[in-house]
Design an enzyme around this catalytic site. Structure first.
Site, PDB file in Angstrom:
ATOM      1  CD  GLU A  27      39.491  30.067  16.844  1.00 58.58           C
ATOM      2  OE1 GLU A  27      40.226  30.307  15.886  1.00 58.58           O
ATOM      3  OE2 GLU A  27      39.886  29.537  17.890  1.00 58.58           O
ATOM      4  CG  ASP A  28      37.583  25.999  16.131  1.00 56.70           C
ATOM      5  OD1 ASP A  28      37.830  27.022  15.484  1.00 56.70           O
ATOM      6  OD2 ASP A  28      38.446  25.332  16.721  1.00 56.70           O
TER       7      ASP A  28
END
Length: 739
Positions: free
Chosen positions: A92-93
């Site tokens: 996600e990051d």
């Protein structure tokens, strides 16, 4: 905070220490291969998050390590889960993709990380209905792997533990979401310690003054509490030692959140709560002797202290569906105070604290065997998820109802034990046996006596379901069922029935319009939908089918259509009904125009709350004010959770209804010649051919002539007229009139 070389060096040492701590605290025994995989995940996480920092300023990688520690130690999951927890924010990051994770760690870990990424990418909205929709989507990941949800709970726990650096409004929002979604889930998976911590931390941010006040009082009374536990334990220790039982006695304080709930629900002060703690006796035992020793300890405790027989809970003979096992008793302790005593073996205690994970440890090495309780729960959950009829908020409310419901245990006629949520009715039991049995339930016997379908069951009841091929669900079944499974199946059948009535209505409408020399085509249907202020063509056909739109209404439409001058102005004044994109053309919508309260659908005076301004069709509840007035709030009103948790006793069930579909009682008087099978002909005509429910029936015969009275439930005058016309045609009927 200055990120100089010395600080970063210290931070790197701390990261390395945390990693070693992670391996040390693992509940499971890790193999050499496990440790290699976890090391690889740790290095990947450090590399991926190297440029990221949390709001507090610390390196971001401390978060995935902390989540992995919760997963490894407090929940006790396997190396696969620990690895996935370390990697849960990587896709996600950071620059890493799911394909990278699959290539490095294999398909299982990639699937879990993918599930966690999907949950994180759901919109973080304040709107409860969106929050509820997110919850439904999140639960869908359970189909892939339950570990996704468990890691997400651990992630949420660490976020709650480290929220001090956030803005107050964000703290409150996250804390409310935690109470609404994550605490109930932790409870159902059997993670009781985590559920308690989540609730307490939520209270810390939603009601900080209350939290700090209760926390302070607990700390002030700790010394007195420890002394009380010591005095309670002293007298029974000698007897337990005599029996050579290897045990330990400890106090378990009640959580801050549950004390807050008790203060609110019972309107009492902190000092008036006597069960601020329970006493737990944990003993060593092999599997064969566990039950025998538990009852032996029970006997010793009750020799010293008088038990309350109504407060005995035996979850060893019948474990909860979470797998929880224990013997709970309440006894009169020193100073005349009731004390709850929980008796558990070390195995039972581990299952109570670790939930899902601890079951594996006692599977005699067969880690492939999934716990049956979790299996059953997942199947029930899957059924609830497949129910598309419910809107998201209702879904969550029902799901939470089934999560938190205390269980009862009832018996089938064959003596098999069935577990149901507390408050379940005979009808819920029927659906829990099989959908077909539920659908054709005609009646039931509880402990040998015939009872209504709405009868609420108690533990120990023996239930026999009586079925009939002609029996079928009615709308009021939704009000007398409690479980998500039963409600979803009933709604599905009722919707199919409505569609069938709509098909019949279309044929009737076509015939009636033909007699008025009007063709039933798309243009006519759209005009009629507009004329009767409906939303879809199916709405029109359905209302013709049930007789709400009768001959008179159709003639009114035809005359307005024929009067071009009037029609022109009416169409100018009336706003055309815009088609709603979200509505399927096959859907039959409700035209909500009345509000009813309680289980018996009473019509009461009310006002609409200005904080959320509910409109017809919204999901609502009634709240009785101090003055005795009823205020109607939306279920997703900002004040809803506070009102429902603090003033549960003042909440009224409420719902919008379509008055055109409301049923009324009508009494029919019959006279005629008494023929063999006449009553059967009448009841068949009413129930089978006209689909009308009978409320009561009585007949008297005198010298070949009979007089009868039938009370039926109908929606409108045209339905009763149609019923009378059909009954009059039955051979032997002389008169049929409405009383």
């Amino acid at each position: 905070m200055e990120l100089n070389e010395a600080y970063l060096e210290q931070e790197n040492k701390q990261i390395a220490r945390q990693y070693k701590e992670l391996l040390r605290v693992s509940y499971r025994i890790l193999t050499k291969e496990d440790k290699q995989m976890i090391r690889k995940a740790f290095e990947t996480a450090v590399e991926a998050h190297k440029d990221q920092r949390r709001k507090s300023g610390e390196a971001y990688v401390f978060h995935p390590i902390a989540v992995a520690k919760i997963v490894a130690s407090e929940i006790g999951l396997d190396a696969t889960s620990i690895t996935a927890a370390l990697l849960h924010d990587v896709v996600e990051d950071t620059e890493f993709t799911l394909a990278d994770i699959e290539q490095m760690f294999g398909e299982t870990i990639a699937r879990i990380v993918d599930g966690l990424t999907k949950i994180s990418s759901l919109k973080k909205e304040g709107d409860i209905s969106l929050q509820a929709e997110n919850f439904r989507k999140m639960l869908l990941t359970l189909n892939d792997d339950i570990r996704v949800i468990i890691i997400k709970i651990a992630d949420r726990l660490h976020n709650m533990q480290t929220m001090d650096a956030m803005r107050p409004d964000k703290q409150v929002k996250i804390a409310s979401e935690t109470l609404y979604i994550y605490a109930p889930l932790a409870h159902r998976i059997g993670l009781y310690n985590i559920k308690t911590e989540l609730e307490d931390l939520s209270l810390k941010y939603t009601e900080p003054e209350v939290y700090n006040d209760i926390l302070g009082k607990i700390q002030d009374s700790k010394e007195e509490q420890d002394a009380y536990i010591e005095s309670f334990a002293t007298s029974i220790k000698t007897s337990l030692d005599k029996e050579q039982i290897d045990f330990q006695i400890k106090g378990r304080p009640k959580s801050i959140y549950s004390i807050r709930k008790k203060i609110s629900a019972q309107n009492i002060s902190f000092d008036e709560i006597y069960d601020k703690f329970a006493i737990r006796i944990i003993y060593k035992s092999d599997l064969e002797s566990e039950k025998f020793l538990a009852w032996k300890i029970y006997s010793i405790v009750t020799d010293h202290y008088r038990p309350n027989p109504t407060r005995l809970r035996d979850w060893i003979s019948s474990p909860k569906s979470t797998g929880y096992e224990a013997l709970h008793i309440t006894v009169m302790g020193p100073k005349g105070r009731w004390v709850e005593v929980q008796i558990r073996s070390e195995r039972m205690n581990e299952i109570a604290e670790k939930g899902y994970a601890a079951h594996y440890k006692y599977k005699h090495g067969d880690s492939q065997v999934e716990d049956q309780g979790i299996d059953i729960w997942l199947n029930r959950l899957q059924e609830a998820l497949e129910n598309n009829e419910l809107n998201a908020v209702d879904f969550v409310e029902q799901f939470k109802l089934n999560l938190y419901a205390k269980e009862i245990f009832v018996f089938t006629p064959q003596g098999d034990l069935k577990s149901l949520p507390k408050g379940a009715t005979v009808l819920d039991f029927a659906f829990s046996i099989h959908t077909d049995i539920g659908m054709h339930t005609r009646g039931a016997k509880v402990n040998g006596k015939i009872v209504p379908l709405s009868r609420v069951l108690k533990s120990g009841d023996q239930v026999e379901i009586i079925t009939s091929k002609t029996a079928k669900p009615t709308k009021n079944w939704l009000d007398i069922t409690q479980t998500a499974r039963a409600k979803s199946k009933i709604k599905s059948v009722l919707n199919e029935e409505k569609k069938q009535i709509a098909e019949e209505g279309k044929v009737i409408l076509n015939r009636k319009l033909k007699s008025q020399r009007i063709q039933l085509n798309e243009k006519t249907v759209n005009e009629m939908v507009n004329h009767f202020k409906l939303k879809t063509s199916k709405d029109l056909f359905y209302r013709v089918g049930i007789g709400t739109i009768d001959n008179k209404a159709i003639k009114d439409y035809v005359s307005s259509k024929n009067n071009a001058f009037v029609s022109f102005f009416k169409n100018k004044i009336r706003k055309p009904v815009k088609p709603q994109n979200s509505l399927s053309l096959d859907e039959i919508t409700e035209r909500y125009d009345a509000l009813v309260f309680g289980d018996d659908d009473q019509k009461l005076d009310y006002t609409l709350a200005s904080c959320c301004n509910p409109i017809p069709g919204d999901d609502v509840f009634g709240f009785t004010t101090v003055k005795g007035e009823i205020k109607v709030h939306k279920k997703n009103c900002p004040n809803a959770i506070q009102l429902q948790s603090n003033y549960a006793y003042r909440i009224l069930k409420a719902k919008w209804i379509d008055s055109s579909q409301e049923e009324f009682k009508a009494s029919i008087k019959l006279t005629g010649l008494d023929n063999l099978g006449l009553i059967s002909d009448i009841t068949n005509e009413i129930s089978k051919n006209l689909h009308v429910n009978m409320h009561s029936i009585s007949f008297e015969s005198n010298h070949g002539v009979f007089e009868g009275r039938i009370v039926v439930k109908v929606k409108n005058n045209s339905e009763i007229q149609r019923l009378l016309d059909r009954i009059k045609k039955i051979d032997g009927i002389d008169k049929a009139t409405r009383e």
